[in-house]
Design a protein around this motif. Structure first.
Motif, PDB file in Angstrom:
ATOM      1  N   UNK A   1     -31.527  -9.806  -2.229  1.00  0.00           N
ATOM      2  CA  UNK A   1     -30.798 -10.862  -1.545  1.00  0.00           C
ATOM      3  C   UNK A   1     -31.724 -11.791  -0.785  1.00  0.00           C
ATOM      4  N   UNK A   2     -32.718 -11.217  -0.125  1.00  0.00           N
ATOM      5  CA  UNK A   2     -33.683 -12.042   0.621  1.00  0.00           C
ATOM      6  C   UNK A   2     -34.450 -12.949  -0.337  1.00  0.00           C
ATOM      7  N   UNK A   3     -34.882 -12.386  -1.453  1.00  0.00           N
ATOM      8  CA  UNK A   3     -35.629 -13.187  -2.431  1.00  0.00           C
ATOM      9  C   UNK A   3     -34.751 -14.294  -3.015  1.00  0.00           C
ATOM     10  N   UNK A   4     -33.497 -13.979  -3.350  1.00  0.00           N
ATOM     11  CA  UNK A   4     -32.581 -14.982  -3.893  1.00  0.00           C
ATOM     12  C   UNK A   4     -32.317 -16.085  -2.865  1.00  0.00           C
ATOM     13  N   UNK A   5     -32.145 -15.695  -1.615  1.00  0.00           N
ATOM     14  CA  UNK A   5     -31.913 -16.687  -0.552  1.00  0.00           C
ATOM     15  C   UNK A   5     -33.137 -17.598  -0.385  1.00  0.00           C
ATOM     16  N   UNK A   6     -34.329 -17.006  -0.398  1.00  0.00           N
ATOM     17  CA  UNK A   6     -35.562 -17.798  -0.284  1.00  0.00           C
ATOM     18  C   UNK A   6     -35.697 -18.779  -1.446  1.00  0.00           C
ATOM     19  N   UNK A   7     -35.378 -18.318  -2.660  1.00  0.00           N
ATOM     20  CA  UNK A   7     -35.464 -19.198  -3.828  1.00  0.00           C
ATOM     21  C   UNK A   7     -34.385 -20.285  -3.769  1.00  0.00           C
ATOM     22  N   UNK A   8     -33.223 -19.948  -3.238  1.00  0.00           N
ATOM     23  CA  UNK A   8     -32.170 -20.945  -3.064  1.00  0.00           C
ATOM     24  C   UNK A   8     -32.649 -22.051  -2.122  1.00  0.00           C
ATOM     25  N   UNK A   9     -33.257 -21.664  -1.014  1.00  0.00           N
ATOM     26  CA  UNK A   9     -33.768 -22.643  -0.052  1.00  0.00           C
ATOM     27  C   UNK A   9     -34.859 -23.513  -0.692  1.00  0.00           C
TER      28      UNK A   9
ATOM     29  N   UNK B   1     -24.716  -9.711  -6.103  1.00  0.00           N
ATOM     30  CA  UNK B   1     -25.320  -8.640  -5.316  1.00  0.00           C
ATOM     31  C   UNK B   1     -24.372  -8.135  -4.230  1.00  0.00           C
ATOM     32  N   UNK B   2     -23.555  -9.026  -3.684  1.00  0.00           N
ATOM     33  CA  UNK B   2     -22.645  -8.657  -2.588  1.00  0.00           C
ATOM     34  C   UNK B   2     -21.313  -8.091  -3.068  1.00  0.00           C
ATOM     35  N   UNK B   3     -21.022  -8.265  -4.341  1.00  0.00           N
ATOM     36  CA  UNK B   3     -19.709  -7.901  -4.874  1.00  0.00           C
ATOM     37  C   UNK B   3     -19.379  -6.430  -4.597  1.00  0.00           C
ATOM     38  N   UNK B   4     -18.149  -6.213  -4.135  1.00  0.00           N
ATOM     39  CA  UNK B   4     -17.654  -4.864  -3.860  1.00  0.00           C
ATOM     40  C   UNK B   4     -16.389  -4.631  -4.673  1.00  0.00           C
ATOM     41  N   UNK B   5     -16.213  -3.554  -5.354  1.00  0.00           N
ATOM     42  CA  UNK B   5     -17.239  -2.545  -5.591  1.00  0.00           C
ATOM     43  C   UNK B   5     -18.276  -3.076  -6.579  1.00  0.00           C
ATOM     44  N   UNK B   6     -19.454  -2.536  -6.493  1.00  0.00           N
ATOM     45  CA  UNK B   6     -20.562  -2.945  -7.337  1.00  0.00           C
ATOM     46  C   UNK B   6     -20.390  -2.360  -8.734  1.00  0.00           C
TER      47      UNK B   6
ATOM     48  N   UNK C   1     -32.106   3.096  -3.621  1.00  0.00           N
ATOM     49  CA  UNK C   1     -31.129   2.955  -2.543  1.00  0.00           C
ATOM     50  C   UNK C   1     -30.480   1.577  -2.636  1.00  0.00           C
ATOM     51  N   UNK C   2     -29.161   1.559  -2.732  1.00  0.00           N
ATOM     52  CA  UNK C   2     -28.416   0.308  -2.854  1.00  0.00           C
ATOM     53  C   UNK C   2     -28.691  -0.627  -1.678  1.00  0.00           C
ATOM     54  N   UNK C   3     -28.725  -0.110  -0.479  1.00  0.00           N
ATOM     55  CA  UNK C   3     -28.941  -0.950   0.703  1.00  0.00           C
ATOM     56  C   UNK C   3     -30.301  -1.632   0.664  1.00  0.00           C
ATOM     57  N   UNK C   4     -31.353  -0.861   0.372  1.00  0.00           N
ATOM     58  CA  UNK C   4     -32.695  -1.445   0.285  1.00  0.00           C
ATOM     59  C   UNK C   4     -32.764  -2.472  -0.847  1.00  0.00           C
ATOM     60  N   UNK C   5     -32.201  -2.122  -1.982  1.00  0.00           N
ATOM     61  CA  UNK C   5     -32.251  -2.978  -3.166  1.00  0.00           C
ATOM     62  C   UNK C   5     -31.538  -4.294  -2.909  1.00  0.00           C
ATOM     63  N   UNK C   6     -30.318  -4.208  -2.378  1.00  0.00           N
ATOM     64  CA  UNK C   6     -29.555  -5.426  -2.081  1.00  0.00           C
ATOM     65  C   UNK C   6     -30.295  -6.310  -1.079  1.00  0.00           C
ATOM     66  N   UNK C   7     -30.851  -5.686  -0.063  1.00  0.00           N
ATOM     67  CA  UNK C   7     -31.538  -6.456   0.981  1.00  0.00           C
ATOM     68  C   UNK C   7     -32.746  -7.193   0.397  1.00  0.00           C
ATOM     69  N   UNK C   8     -33.571  -6.505  -0.377  1.00  0.00           N
ATOM     70  CA  UNK C   8     -34.775  -7.154  -0.904  1.00  0.00           C
ATOM     71  C   UNK C   8     -34.435  -8.223  -1.942  1.00  0.00           C
TER      72      UNK C   8
END
Length: 169
Positions: A94-102, A123-128, A85-92
């Motif tokens: 994205x969260x990991x990338x954001x945490x690593x960025x911090x 990850x956010x790019x539309x269309x993917x 699922x794109x939504x689940x995949x992007x969320x997980x």
């Protein structure tokens, strides 16, 4: 009876029922955007979940199974017919990338921080892009020899994103 679903979506969650920790599986017709069923099964009951999802898939003559990355859903549908699922995949991711960025910002690691921002942008790019973009391959190459610390964590995330990109729908 007689219902046919092209793409069957399945997602599980834990819930408190009658004061006990229980699990619930949601079955969704992805194309029709409708809830088909809610079943009292916990994702930790691997064999029961796999058997039940396989039965529901067969009953609905579903061509494809779409789930999150939970290992319980592996090996239910034939190769190529199980997508993430794109939504689940992007969320997980994205969260990991954001945490690593911090973490990179806190450790004053500007290259890793910038790489995680670039990943978030991809990850956010539309269309993917349907296949792994070349920019991702360049990022993976940059960290391929990292074996410890923050660069290793970045390496692991980038390789995972690249490996799963084509399995997302």
């Amino acid at each position: 009876p007689g219902m046919r679903v092209r793409v069957l979506g399945v997602d599980g969650t834990g819930a408190a029922m009658a004061g006990k920790d229980a699990g619930v599986l949601f079955f969704v017709d992805i194309d029709g955007r409708r809830l088909l069923a809610v079943e009292p099964l916990h994702e930790e009951q691997t064999q029961k979940v796999r058997r039940h999802v396989a039965r529901v898939m067969a009953h609905l003559r579903a061509e494809e199974l779409r789930t999150d990355e939970h290992s319980v859903y592996e090996d239910i549908a034939p190769e190529g017919r199980h997508r993430l699922c794109l939504t689940h995949w992007r969320k997980s991711k994205g969260k990991r990338a954001y945490d690593l960025h911090r973490q990179a910002m806190a450790e004053e690691r500007p290259l890793e921080a910038q790489t995680m921002l670039e990943l978030l942008e991809l990850l956010r790019k539309q269309p993917r892009a349907p296949t792994s973009p070349p920019e991702l391959g360049s990022m993976v190459t940059r960290y391929i020899n990292a074996h410890k610390g923050l660069p290793w964590k970045v390496n692991q995330l980038l390789q995972h994103v690249e490996r799963t990109w084509d399995k997302v729908s």
